[in-house]
Motif scaffolding. Sequence first.
Motif, PDB file in Angstrom:
ATOM      1  N   GLY A  98       0.716  -1.127  -0.023  1.00 41.47           N
ATOM      2  CA  GLY A  98      -0.057  -0.073  -0.113  1.00 41.47           C
ATOM      3  C   GLY A  98       0.769   1.053  -0.040  1.00 41.47           C
ATOM      4  N   VAL A  99       2.075   1.169  -0.502  1.00 47.00           N
ATOM      5  CA  VAL A  99       3.025   2.096  -0.739  1.00 47.00           C
ATOM      6  C   VAL A  99       3.262   2.860  -2.114  1.00 47.00           C
ATOM      7  CG1 VAL A  99       5.106   3.214  -0.107  1.00 47.00           C
ATOM      8  CG2 VAL A  99       3.749   1.627   1.704  1.00 47.00           C
ATOM      9  N   ALA A 100       3.281   4.029  -2.297  1.00 49.43           N
ATOM     10  CA  ALA A 100       3.540   4.380  -3.699  1.00 49.43           C
ATOM     11  C   ALA A 100       4.993   3.970  -4.034  1.00 49.43           C
ATOM     12  CB  ALA A 100       3.222   5.757  -4.041  1.00 49.43           C
ATOM     13  N   PRO A 101       5.277   3.917  -5.374  1.00 43.59           N
ATOM     14  CA  PRO A 101       6.881   3.591  -5.693  1.00 43.59           C
ATOM     15  C   PRO A 101       7.666   4.796  -5.074  1.00 43.59           C
ATOM     16  CG  PRO A 101       5.333   3.297  -7.572  1.00 43.59           C
ATOM     17  CD  PRO A 101       4.278   3.855  -6.507  1.00 43.59           C
ATOM     18  N   VAL A 102       8.793   4.504  -4.937  1.00 40.34           N
ATOM     19  CA  VAL A 102       9.759   5.653  -4.535  1.00 40.34           C
ATOM     20  C   VAL A 102       9.771   6.811  -5.336  1.00 40.34           C
ATOM     21  CG1 VAL A 102      12.067   5.985  -4.003  1.00 40.34           C
ATOM     22  CG2 VAL A 102      11.348   4.050  -3.161  1.00 40.34           C
ATOM     23  N   TYR A 103      10.077   6.517  -6.719  1.00 44.14           N
ATOM     24  CA  TYR A 103       9.937   7.662  -7.354  1.00 44.14           C
ATOM     25  C   TYR A 103       8.626   8.692  -7.566  1.00 44.14           C
ATOM     26  CZ  TYR A 103       6.947   4.952 -10.873  1.00 44.14           C
ATOM     27  OH  TYR A 103       6.070   4.324 -11.545  1.00 44.14           O
ATOM     28  N   MET A 104       7.514   8.209  -6.884  1.00 51.60           N
ATOM     29  CA  MET A 104       6.353   8.946  -6.619  1.00 51.60           C
ATOM     30  C   MET A 104       6.339   9.522  -5.442  1.00 51.60           C
ATOM     31  SD  MET A 104       3.545   6.661  -8.724  1.00 51.60           S
ATOM     32  CE  MET A 104       2.419   7.977  -8.587  1.00 51.60           C
ATOM     33  N   GLY A 105       7.364   9.061  -4.517  1.00 49.53           N
ATOM     34  CA  GLY A 105       7.385   9.829  -3.160  1.00 49.53           C
ATOM     35  C   GLY A 105       7.152   9.028  -2.109  1.00 49.53           C
ATOM     36  N   ALA A 106       7.088   7.671  -2.307  1.00 50.99           N
ATOM     37  CA  ALA A 106       6.987   6.659  -1.460  1.00 50.99           C
ATOM     38  C   ALA A 106       5.850   6.891  -0.165  1.00 50.99           C
ATOM     39  CB  ALA A 106       8.309   6.249  -0.631  1.00 50.99           C
ATOM     40  N   TYR A 107       4.827   7.361  -0.871  1.00 49.79           N
ATOM     41  CA  TYR A 107       3.621   7.633   0.483  1.00 49.79           C
ATOM     42  C   TYR A 107       2.992   6.584   0.477  1.00 49.79           C
ATOM     43  CZ  TYR A 107       1.165   9.018  -3.911  1.00 49.79           C
ATOM     44  OH  TYR A 107       0.439   8.986  -5.258  1.00 49.79           O
ATOM     45  N   SER A 108       2.178   6.453   1.774  1.00 54.75           N
ATOM     46  CA  SER A 108       1.364   5.343   1.949  1.00 54.75           C
ATOM     47  C   SER A 108       0.084   5.667   1.735  1.00 54.75           C
ATOM     48  CB  SER A 108       1.560   4.824   3.528  1.00 54.75           C
ATOM     49  OG  SER A 108       1.280   6.010   4.224  1.00 54.75           O
ATOM     50  N   SER A 109      -1.288   4.843   1.588  1.00 58.75           N
ATOM     51  CA  SER A 109      -2.333   5.371   1.462  1.00 58.75           C
ATOM     52  C   SER A 109      -2.886   6.138   2.729  1.00 58.75           C
ATOM     53  CB  SER A 109      -3.154   3.983   1.147  1.00 58.75           C
ATOM     54  OG  SER A 109      -3.138   3.078   2.256  1.00 58.75           O
ATOM     55  N   ALA A 110      -2.422   5.543   4.022  1.00 56.17           N
ATOM     56  CA  ALA A 110      -3.071   6.030   5.250  1.00 56.17           C
ATOM     57  C   ALA A 110      -2.567   7.775   5.199  1.00 56.17           C
ATOM     58  CB  ALA A 110      -2.347   5.418   6.400  1.00 56.17           C
ATOM     59  N   ALA A 111      -1.260   7.924   4.726  1.00 57.14           N
ATOM     60  CA  ALA A 111      -0.608   9.304   4.695  1.00 57.14           C
ATOM     61  C   ALA A 111      -1.250  10.367   3.930  1.00 57.14           C
ATOM     62  CB  ALA A 111       0.787   9.102   4.619  1.00 57.14           C
ATOM     63  N   VAL A 112      -1.987   9.852   2.734  1.00 54.98           N
ATOM     64  CA  VAL A 112      -2.737  10.666   1.850  1.00 54.98           C
ATOM     65  C   VAL A 112      -4.000  10.628   1.710  1.00 54.98           C
ATOM     66  CG1 VAL A 112      -0.418  11.093   0.413  1.00 54.98           C
ATOM     67  CG2 VAL A 112      -2.021   9.373  -0.163  1.00 54.98           C
ATOM     68  N   ASP A 113      -4.818   9.751   2.368  1.00 54.78           N
ATOM     69  CA  ASP A 113      -6.175   9.709   2.254  1.00 54.78           C
ATOM     70  C   ASP A 113      -6.926  10.683   2.492  1.00 54.78           C
ATOM     71  OD1 ASP A 113      -6.044  10.179   4.852  1.00 54.78           O
ATOM     72  OD2 ASP A 113      -7.012   8.074   5.641  1.00 54.78           O
ATOM     73  N   HIS A 114      -6.556  12.131   2.938  1.00 57.89           N
ATOM     74  CA  HIS A 114      -7.246  13.342   3.061  1.00 57.89           C
ATOM     75  C   HIS A 114      -7.471  13.863   1.699  1.00 57.89           C
ATOM     76  CE1 HIS A 114      -2.775  14.005   3.515  1.00 57.89           C
ATOM     77  NE2 HIS A 114      -3.075  15.443   3.198  1.00 57.89           N
ATOM     78  N   TYR A 115      -6.578  13.596   0.935  1.00 59.41           N
ATOM     79  CA  TYR A 115      -6.580  13.909  -0.813  1.00 59.41           C
ATOM     80  C   TYR A 115      -7.661  13.330  -1.458  1.00 59.41           C
ATOM     81  CZ  TYR A 115      -1.960  16.311  -0.491  1.00 59.41           C
ATOM     82  OH  TYR A 115      -1.028  16.980  -0.034  1.00 59.41           O
ATOM     83  N   ILE A 116      -8.444  12.227  -0.974  1.00 59.53           N
ATOM     84  CA  ILE A 116      -9.378  11.608  -1.817  1.00 59.53           C
ATOM     85  C   ILE A 116     -10.598  12.243  -1.827  1.00 59.53           C
ATOM     86  CG2 ILE A 116     -10.670   9.599  -1.799  1.00 59.53           C
ATOM     87  CD1 ILE A 116      -8.378   7.912  -0.736  1.00 59.53           C
ATOM     88  N   GLY A 117     -11.205  12.607  -2.761  1.00 58.08           N
ATOM     89  CA  GLY A 117     -12.318  13.374  -2.912  1.00 58.08           C
ATOM     90  C   GLY A 117     -12.512  14.063  -4.198  1.00 58.08           C
ATOM     91  N   SER A 118     -13.616  15.132  -4.329  1.00 56.68           N
ATOM     92  CA  SER A 118     -13.647  15.717  -5.712  1.00 56.68           C
ATOM     93  C   SER A 118     -13.575  17.030  -5.505  1.00 56.68           C
ATOM     94  CB  SER A 118     -15.127  15.577  -6.060  1.00 56.68           C
ATOM     95  OG  SER A 118     -15.406  14.055  -6.274  1.00 56.68           O
ATOM     96  N   TYR A 119     -13.019  17.749  -6.778  1.00 59.53           N
ATOM     97  CA  TYR A 119     -12.532  19.151  -6.498  1.00 59.53           C
ATOM     98  C   TYR A 119     -13.050  19.919  -7.651  1.00 59.53           C
ATOM     99  CZ  TYR A 119      -9.158  17.173  -2.992  1.00 59.53           C
ATOM    100  OH  TYR A 119      -8.743  16.578  -2.039  1.00 59.53           O
ATOM    101  N   LEU A 120     -13.512  21.082  -7.295  1.00 62.96           N
ATOM    102  CA  LEU A 120     -13.723  22.243  -8.404  1.00 62.96           C
ATOM    103  C   LEU A 120     -12.321  22.382  -8.752  1.00 62.96           C
ATOM    104  CD1 LEU A 120     -15.354  24.436 -10.041  1.00 62.96           C
ATOM    105  CD2 LEU A 120     -15.216  25.597  -8.049  1.00 62.96           C
ATOM    106  N   THR A 121     -12.173  22.603 -10.312  1.00 64.64           N
ATOM    107  CA  THR A 121     -10.927  23.082 -10.739  1.00 64.64           C
ATOM    108  C   THR A 121     -11.053  23.934 -11.714  1.00 64.64           C
ATOM    109  OG1 THR A 121     -10.270  20.340 -10.921  1.00 64.64           O
ATOM    110  CG2 THR A 121      -8.991  21.969 -12.208  1.00 64.64           C
ATOM    111  N   LEU A 122     -10.240  25.223 -11.306  1.00 64.43           N
ATOM    112  CA  LEU A 122     -10.407  26.270 -12.268  1.00 64.43           C
ATOM    113  C   LEU A 122      -9.121  26.675 -12.569  1.00 64.43           C
ATOM    114  CD1 LEU A 122     -12.178  28.314  -9.327  1.00 64.43           C
ATOM    115  CD2 LEU A 122     -13.222  27.212 -11.196  1.00 64.43           C
ATOM    116  N   ARG A 123      -8.937  27.112 -13.887  1.00 64.58           N
ATOM    117  CA  ARG A 123      -7.960  27.836 -14.748  1.00 64.58           C
ATOM    118  C   ARG A 123      -8.648  28.629 -15.786  1.00 64.58           C
ATOM    119  NH1 ARG A 123      -7.746  25.952 -19.696  1.00 64.58           N
ATOM    120  NH2 ARG A 123      -8.194  23.835 -20.378  1.00 64.58           N
ATOM    121  N   ARG A 124      -7.636  29.796 -16.121  1.00 65.44           N
ATOM    122  CA  ARG A 124      -8.162  30.447 -17.291  1.00 65.44           C
ATOM    123  C   ARG A 124      -8.035  29.855 -18.771  1.00 65.44           C
ATOM    124  NH1 ARG A 124      -8.969  35.606 -15.163  1.00 65.44           N
ATOM    125  NH2 ARG A 124      -7.681  36.038 -13.511  1.00 65.44           N
ATOM    126  N   ALA A 125      -9.059  30.214 -19.583  1.00 65.48           N
ATOM    127  CA  ALA A 125      -9.041  29.559 -21.010  1.00 65.48           C
ATOM    128  C   ALA A 125      -8.015  30.295 -21.737  1.00 65.48           C
ATOM    129  CB  ALA A 125     -10.315  30.099 -21.566  1.00 65.48           C
TER     130      ALA A 125
END
Length: 263
Positions: A98-125
């Motif tokens: 349950g840990v991401a590869p080292v080249y991606m940061g070696a983060y565990s699912s428990a350490a990043v579960d607060h990112y899980i969800g939906s996001y309004l995404t905004l940028r200029r055209a």
Amino acid sequence: MKKATAPLAPATTRAEALDRIKTAMVEKKLTQAELADTADCHEKTIQNMLGGRSVRDQTLFDVCMVLGLDFHGLRDAWHGESVAVANGPLELKGNTGGVAPVYMGAYSSAAVDHYIGSYLTLRRAFTLPDTIVAYRTDISWDPDWPSLLFQERDRPDAPYAHRGRLYIPASSSFIHLVSLTKGAMRMVVVSQLDRAGEMRGIITTLNKQRATFIPVATPIVYARRESFEAEALGDITPKNRAYAEYKRLLDETIEQGYARLVI
């Protein structure tokens, strides 16, 4: 009566995984070049793999799909031990689970579960003046390739929606949302998720200008949302009631130092 063939036991070492790959290539009558072409990778990558050298999990996945092999079992065996090659023994790599590869940061699912969800995404055209593009981005955990996965939805230009992975370096206050398709890369660099449920930064990508594509960059904001109104997504102009709030979020991204555009 023909005796049934007993199923093969799972491979447990990289040598056994290599043997399965080579046997499958013989059975399917595929050369290295043909396997590389079908798996959409460079022939040198296939040569490295067949030589026992380290390759990306994505390469193993693509090869397994072509050869009809079990990716999860082969991946676990591949990372289970090092094998000797012409340039010496390879680095020992254990199963990350349950840990991401080292080249991606070696983060565990428990350490990043607060990112899980939906996001309004905004940028200029990129081409329409006084227009803000608003769409939805979903972030989830991918157990098959341990890492956070993002998927863009409800874009006005739906055919160009991106899907990719989150790279989260331990020593940085910024993270990277990267999509990579056949060598074409798009990168978004944003601040880590704050208490307001927002991430701010910059997007660099290619945009079609007349007959060609050119590099572009602009501020971007991700704001966590539980629900989305259809009229608040798409190409948002000053006539839309959401425009003022969206413009404030993007302007603050520069004013508060989340991104800097140098001309």
